[in-house]
Scaffold this motif. Structure first.
Motif, PDB file in Angstrom:
ATOM      1  N   ALA A 236      54.742  50.021  -7.824  1.00  0.00           N
ATOM      2  CA  ALA A 236      55.215  51.388  -8.069  1.00  0.00           C
ATOM      3  C   ALA A 236      56.707  51.513  -7.828  1.00  0.00           C
ATOM      4  N   GLN A 237      57.211  50.786  -6.831  1.00  0.00           N
ATOM      5  CA  GLN A 237      58.639  50.864  -6.519  1.00  0.00           C
ATOM      6  C   GLN A 237      59.481  50.264  -7.648  1.00  0.00           C
ATOM      7  N   VAL A 238      58.954  49.209  -8.250  1.00  0.00           N
ATOM      8  CA  VAL A 238      59.688  48.583  -9.344  1.00  0.00           C
ATOM      9  C   VAL A 238      59.779  49.530 -10.533  1.00  0.00           C
ATOM     10  N   TRP A 239      58.672  50.191 -10.876  1.00  0.00           N
ATOM     11  CA  TRP A 239      58.707  51.141 -12.008  1.00  0.00           C
ATOM     12  C   TRP A 239      59.625  52.310 -11.690  1.00  0.00           C
ATOM     13  N   GLU A 240      59.623  52.713 -10.417  1.00  0.00           N
ATOM     14  CA  GLU A 240      60.493  53.809 -10.009  1.00  0.00           C
ATOM     15  C   GLU A 240      61.959  53.440 -10.242  1.00  0.00           C
ATOM     16  N   MET A 241      62.295  52.204  -9.865  1.00  0.00           N
ATOM     17  CA  MET A 241      63.667  51.746 -10.077  1.00  0.00           C
ATOM     18  C   MET A 241      64.006  51.744 -11.563  1.00  0.00           C
ATOM     19  N   LEU A 242      63.081  51.301 -12.377  1.00  0.00           N
ATOM     20  CA  LEU A 242      63.307  51.294 -13.831  1.00  0.00           C
ATOM     21  C   LEU A 242      63.606  52.687 -14.341  1.00  0.00           C
ATOM     22  N   ARG A 243      62.800  53.639 -13.841  1.00  0.00           N
ATOM     23  CA  ARG A 243      63.001  55.011 -14.317  1.00  0.00           C
ATOM     24  C   ARG A 243      64.374  55.514 -13.937  1.00  0.00           C
ATOM     25  N   ARG A 244      64.814  55.143 -12.743  1.00  0.00           N
ATOM     26  CA  ARG A 244      66.151  55.560 -12.330  1.00  0.00           C
ATOM     27  C   ARG A 244      67.217  54.944 -13.222  1.00  0.00           C
ATOM     28  N   LEU A 245      66.922  53.780 -13.800  1.00  0.00           N
ATOM     29  CA  LEU A 245      67.839  53.129 -14.721  1.00  0.00           C
ATOM     30  C   LEU A 245      67.699  53.673 -16.136  1.00  0.00           C
ATOM     31  N   GLY A 246      66.790  54.637 -16.313  1.00  0.00           N
ATOM     32  CA  GLY A 246      66.646  55.244 -17.631  1.00  0.00           C
ATOM     33  C   GLY A 246      65.651  54.546 -18.527  1.00  0.00           C
ATOM     34  N   MET A 247      64.768  53.786 -17.933  1.00  0.00           N
ATOM     35  CA  MET A 247      63.775  53.056 -18.727  1.00  0.00           C
ATOM     36  C   MET A 247      62.373  53.520 -18.389  1.00  0.00           C
ATOM     37  N   GLN A 248      61.548  53.600 -19.435  1.00  0.00           N
ATOM     38  CA  GLN A 248      60.129  53.821 -19.198  1.00  0.00           C
ATOM     39  C   GLN A 248      59.448  52.468 -19.294  1.00  0.00           C
ATOM     40  N   PRO A 249      58.546  52.154 -18.397  1.00  0.00           N
ATOM     41  CA  PRO A 249      57.939  50.815 -18.391  1.00  0.00           C
ATOM     42  C   PRO A 249      57.306  50.430 -19.723  1.00  0.00           C
TER      43      PRO A 249
END
Lengths: 266, 307
Positions: free
Chosen positions: B187-200
């Protein structure tokens, strides 16, 4: 006849680096290609003026001709983004994939390809593809394994997956259009506007002609009453927006959609 | 099938940029009759021909031979082109290519012409792509491609992309994992992605489908390990560094990367810094051991040259 007036181009390290990198990626979007070109100049010929991309690519293509390959420009079917790939000019089926994949994997691709071409929407469901696993040539493949292989195709940009359904990546269309048209002449669909192979698009509900989404966008641009170019009936679908590279980069992420993007302002 | 004008043919090796003027790429026209485009059978008498057989039958035979020669030449050109493509694709996988593979998949019954074919292919690879085709093992006839373009500076490499963006993303994930004590929840990895503007699971023009890139590519290539966290229900999963990351990059480098991102010094995180120092010491020791044993083996071996 004898000598042709077109001179064969000259390759320098700028061009070679560009080719190497384009090959590494398999397929690239136009803004990325331009960026790549600029950096190849920066690395190998800092003081030279950067050729216009079209001339740059034509130069390379004239050298590639004797190798039966070329850098081809196409457009993504879902939202009209220009893409470039190095493609085979000789249609020897799924040639570029042949050295990367096993016999049964290639056959899985062919089966998926057939389903995609036969489909109404240009998409084949994962289930339908996997159900054909028993018919594959070569080593026996289980469904679980086939799922992985399909993902491999996606990673290598031969297929695109959306919500459990698969369609052809722009790269596959660029590379295989001729092969597809020759192999499936009856099932193949073409666009009424650009006459190229059509996998995804919109169709007229009255006369059945089809158009690519970016072709629809261009054709009906600023047309208050879109009508079918063939039978003149009212065009019932949402008209997508014409791809604008400036706008794209701002939003940062591409938005591939089965349906066209935003509704038009009236 | 082939749409290209074949009049260009192959550039003659050593004469880059030069074109043959001959029809269908033939550099030589043995008889005057072949310089004319007239290939029709029964072409009759050819003016100025030095050939003895000027009868209809003779001219026909010549024309047939000429056609066969042209076909053979075209076939040879095509085979060279296919071999070039074959070598490029194979090299991408980083495995040496054997002569028998080349014969099996590309050359086929032109096997007798292998030396000529491979020489031409090598010239194309050099001139067009900047690769040198090198015989890696003379005994087993294996070949590799060596990049003859000048090696890139680190920043040039980043600019030119390739694996750049993906490896950048990997660095971010390795950094996240490291800073969280060597493992990070999914979950933390996906959260970081979202902060970078990416949807998994949304297609991204640089990464494709980020979730796929991370869960499949990076895990399969052993850059990341993906494990179930024990005693969690519903099951949760976590990422940690894979064995390949441990080989290819160090904790100190990743800490340096994270530090740069935050515009701070690595020492700002004392726990991680100490751990990275210890890791550096371990690596130095391992390296010294490896070098010592390699020297011992080298002096014992009877000088086998790889390249």
């Amino acid at each position: 006849m004898q000598s042709s007036t077109k001179r064969m181009g000259v390759m320098t390290d700028v061009h070679r680096r560009f080719l190497q990198l384009l090959m590494t990626h398999g397929v690239l979007e136009e803004w990325d290609v331009k960026r790549l070109q600029r950096h190849c100049y920066k690395v190998h010929d800092r003081n030279a003026t950067v050729d216009k991309l079209e001339d740059f690519i034509n130069n390379i293509n004239s050298v590639l001709e004797s190798l039966y390959i070329e850098i081809k420009r196409g457009v993504t079917e879902d939202d009209g983004r220009p893409i470039y790939a190095l493609v085979n000019l000789a249609t020897t089926s799924v040639s570029k994939m042949a050295t990367d994949f096993a016999e049964n994997e290639l056959d899985l691709f062919r089966k998926a390809l057939e389903l995609i071409i036969d489909s109404e929407t240009g998409f084949a469901s994962s289930t339908n593809i996997l159900n054909l696993v028993d018919q594959l040539k070569g080593k026996k493949m289980k469904k679980k394994e086939a799922e992985q292989v399909l993902q491999k195709f996606v990673q290598n940009k031969w297929l695109i997956e959306k919500e459990g359904e698969f369609t052809l990546h722009g790269r596959a269309i660029l590379e295989m259009e001729q092969y597809i048209r020759e192999t499936y002449p009856d099932a193949v669909k073409t666009c009424n506007i650009c006459h190229s192979l059509l996998i995804q698009g919109q169709s007229c509900e009255t006369c059945g002609i089809r158009m690519h989404l970016p072709c629809v966008a261009k054709y009906f641009q600023s047309n208050a009453e879109p009508r079918c170019p063939h039978c003149n009936d009212y065009w019932p679908h949402e008209i997508p927006e014409v791809f604008d590279p400036e706008k794209e980069r701002e939003s940062g992420i591409s938005k591939p959609n089965k349906k066209p993007l935003r509704s038009r302002q009236r | 099938m082939l749409q290209t004008p074949e009049s260009r043919g192959l550039p003659v090796p050593q004469a880059e940029g030069e074109k043959d003027g001959g029809h269908d790429g033939e550099t030589r026209a043995p008889t005057a009759s072949q310089e004319r485009p007239k290939e029709e059978l029964g072409a009759g008498r050819e003016e100025g021909a030095a050939e003895p057989a000027l009868t209809r039958k003779g001219a026909r035979a010549l024309a047939v031979k000429a056609l066969a020669r042209r076909r053979a030449y075209r076939r040879l050109n095509r085979t060279v082109a296919e071999l070039v493509q074959f070598l490029l694709v194979k090299d991408k996988k980083k495995s040496p290519i054997t002569r028998s593979e080349m014969v099996k998949y590309v050359i086929g019954d032109l096997k007798a012409l292998f030396p000529d074919i491979i020489a031409r292919a090598a010239e194309h690879l050099r001139y067009v792509f900047g690769f040198e085709l090198k015989q890696f093992d003379r005994k087993h006839h294996t070949y590799i491609l060596i990049n003859k373009l000048k090696p890139l500076e680190e920043e040039e490499e980043e600019d030119l992309g390739g694996d750049g963006p993906r490896l950048g993303l990997l660095m971010m994930i390795l950094g996240l994992i490291y800073m969280r004590g060597n493992s990070a929840r999914e979950a933390q990895v996906w959260e970081m992605l979202r902060r970078l503007g990416m949807q998994p699971s949304k297609y991204h023009f640089l990464f494709g489908y980020p979730k796929r890139l991370i869960m499949e590519d990076f895990v399969q290539q052993r850059y990341l390990s993906y494990r179930r966290v024990p005693h969690t229900s519903p099951p949760e999963y976590e990422f940690s560094w894979g064995p390949r990351s441990n080989l290819e990059i160090s904790k100190m480098k990743v800490l340096g990367f994270v530090a740069k991102l935050h515009k701070k010094e690595p020492q700002h995180w004392p726990v991680q810094y100490r751990e990275a120092l210890a890791d550096e010491a371990d690596r130095a020791r391992a390296k010294a051991r490896a070098e010592a044993s390699m020297r011992a083996r080298a002096s014992a071996r009877a000088g086998i040259h790889l390249w």
